[in-house]
Scaffold this active site. Structure first.
Site, PDB file in Angstrom:
ATOM      1  N   GLU A 177     -70.864   4.980  62.040  1.00  0.00           N
ATOM      2  CA  GLU A 177     -72.476   6.200  63.352  1.00  0.00           C
ATOM      3  C   GLU A 177     -71.553   5.643  64.428  1.00  0.00           C
ATOM      4  O   GLU A 177     -72.521   4.936  65.162  1.00  0.00           O
ATOM      5  CB  GLU A 177     -74.032   5.720  62.828  1.00  0.00           C
ATOM      6  CG  GLU A 177     -75.249   6.367  63.119  1.00  0.00           C
ATOM      7  CD  GLU A 177     -75.973   6.085  63.225  1.00  0.00           C
ATOM      8  OE1 GLU A 177     -76.975   5.724  62.440  1.00  0.00           O
ATOM      9  OE2 GLU A 177     -76.940   6.360  64.650  1.00  0.00           O
ATOM     10  N   ASP A 189     -73.728   2.900  66.276  1.00  0.00           N
ATOM     11  CA  ASP A 189     -74.351   4.245  67.102  1.00  0.00           C
ATOM     12  C   ASP A 189     -73.565   4.083  68.570  1.00  0.00           C
ATOM     13  O   ASP A 189     -74.755   4.529  69.205  1.00  0.00           O
ATOM     14  CB  ASP A 189     -76.098   4.111  66.765  1.00  0.00           C
ATOM     15  CG  ASP A 189     -77.165   4.891  67.341  1.00  0.00           C
ATOM     16  OD1 ASP A 189     -75.762   6.138  67.035  1.00  0.00           O
ATOM     17  OD2 ASP A 189     -78.062   5.042  66.656  1.00  0.00           O
ATOM     18  N   HIS A 244     -79.409  11.447  59.387  1.00  0.00           N
ATOM     19  CA  HIS A 244     -78.926  10.379  60.615  1.00  0.00           C
ATOM     20  C   HIS A 244     -80.982  10.620  61.613  1.00  0.00           C
ATOM     21  O   HIS A 244     -81.569  11.954  61.001  1.00  0.00           O
ATOM     22  CB  HIS A 244     -78.108  11.338  62.158  1.00  0.00           C
ATOM     23  CG  HIS A 244     -78.571  10.076  63.032  1.00  0.00           C
ATOM     24  ND1 HIS A 244     -79.350  11.055  63.769  1.00  0.00           N
ATOM     25  CD2 HIS A 244     -77.727   9.274  63.798  1.00  0.00           C
ATOM     26  CE1 HIS A 244     -78.888   9.999  65.003  1.00  0.00           C
ATOM     27  NE2 HIS A 244     -77.895   9.118  64.714  1.00  0.00           N
ATOM     28  N   HIS A 270     -70.976   9.124  67.932  1.00  0.00           N
ATOM     29  CA  HIS A 270     -71.228   9.881  68.410  1.00  0.00           C
ATOM     30  C   HIS A 270     -70.776  11.146  69.086  1.00  0.00           C
ATOM     31  O   HIS A 270     -69.691  10.184  70.392  1.00  0.00           O
ATOM     32  CB  HIS A 270     -72.699  10.227  68.692  1.00  0.00           C
ATOM     33  CG  HIS A 270     -74.246   9.543  67.620  1.00  0.00           C
ATOM     34  ND1 HIS A 270     -73.596  10.279  66.312  1.00  0.00           N
ATOM     35  CD2 HIS A 270     -74.707   8.544  67.811  1.00  0.00           C
ATOM     36  CE1 HIS A 270     -74.922   9.555  65.651  1.00  0.00           C
ATOM     37  NE2 HIS A 270     -75.075   8.854  66.185  1.00  0.00           N
TER      38      HIS A 270
HETATM   39 ZN    ZN Z   1     -76.386   7.231  65.633  1.00  0.00          ZN
END
Ligand code: ZN
Length: 317
Positions: A8, A277, A156, A10
């Site tokens: 995860e 993240d 998400h 981005h």
């Molecule tokens: Zn995220």
């Protein structure tokens, strides 16, 4: 631990950057500079990237959602091609229209080589009064396609519509990641589970971030209540059964031993995958925590690497 895999992480398009510092914006648009340097430093061998949120899901015009998803998936595929040994990707999808989402998923997986879908919660079409949740019957052909392609679907977080939830009024500190994201995402995940979706598609795999958006903590209580009074719930099995066979969770933004241990106990070691993240969270903080977390070597290897290799059917050197 070296050789970790994260799922995860981005990136952003220029028009999805959203609020935040110039530092955050720079990191979201970086594929091969600081991102790879930090991965090297943190022992991360491979990262599966996804478009930041809410981006495609917040487009109220379907044509714009389709265009944004295509641009994101094309850019991601192009960046992955430059270093396929380090990066993989999830497809962004225009869920505003199930047929368009099906076409884009088939293109992203079949032509671009992406590894699954990452969708930022509900989609919008006509503004704040019409959130589209994917347990609705018109999404069943979409789910049949995810099942057919045998790729994971990452649900998400995004913020709920706060003007529809009076309890948030005057409490901005409870919006976003501190509380609202998990509230909204857990609700959407439970809607999907309770709809009977996984009875019709027993092989389907959904991924939740943030150690399951608090669902593992409440699993016993929810099942206990539902067994007494299911109130017509279509799903045939316990929530626990679906969490142990159709759901994986990642450690994104949850760098703490007690919820990790609880999640392993409630869902099983095979269902938990390491993640950061990045760049919303610190790659160093998450990696340092995970490398030192109270786990056996076998457990660390499963969560840090091999569970991801089997879920995404990856063969890394
Ligand atoms: Zn995220």
């Amino acid at each position: 631990m070296d050789g970790k895999v994260t799922i995860e992480e981005h990136f952003a398009l220029p028009d999805t950057l959203g609020p935040g510092s110039s530092e955050l914006h720079r990191r979201l648009q970086d594929f091969d500079g600081e991102r790879i340097e930090l991965m090297d430093k943190c022992g991360i061998a491979f990262a599966i990237l996804s478009l930041n949120g809410p981006s495609v899901q917040a487009q109220t015009k379907t044509a714009e959602a389709i265009d944004m998803a295509q641009r994101a998936n094309d850019l991601l595929a192009e960046e992955i091609t430059k270093r396929p040994e380090r990066l993989g990707g999830f497809a962004a999808l225009p869920m505003q229209e199930p047929d368009a989402a099906i076409r884009e998923l088939e293109r992203a997986v079949g032509e671009l080589g992406l590894l699954g879908a990452n969708v930022n919660g509900f989609s919008e079409t006509n503004g704040a009064n019409s959130p589209l949740y994917y347990d609705q019957p018109e999404y069943r052909p979409f789910w049949a396609t995810v099942d057919k392609l045998q790729v994971p679907f990452y649900l998400h977080p995004r913020n709920p519509f706060f003007d529809q939830i009076p309890s948030f009024e005057g409490h901005p500190w409870l919006t976003y990641a501190s509380w609202a994201y998990a509230l909204e995402t857990a609700m959407h995940a439970l809607r999907l589970i309770c709809s009977g979706l996984f009875d019709d598609h027993p092989q389907l795999q959904m991924v939740l971030g943030h150690l399951g958006e608090r669902i593992p903590f409440d699993l016993w209580r929810a099942d206990n209540c539902l067994q007494r009074n299911p109130k017509g719930m279509p799903a045939k099995r316990t929530l626990r059964a679906y969490m142990q066979t159709n759901v994986h969770v990642s450690t994104s933004g949850q760098f703490h031993d007690p919820p990790l241990h609880l999640t392993i106990k409630e869902m099983g070691i095979k269902r938990v995958l390491f993640s950061i993240d990045y760049p919303y969270e610190s790659m160093e903080q998450g990696s340092n925590w995970f490398d030192e977390a109270e786990l056996s070597d076998e457990e660390r290897l499963a969560i840090g690497r091999t569970n991801a290799l089997s879920l995404f059917r990856l063969e890394l050197k």
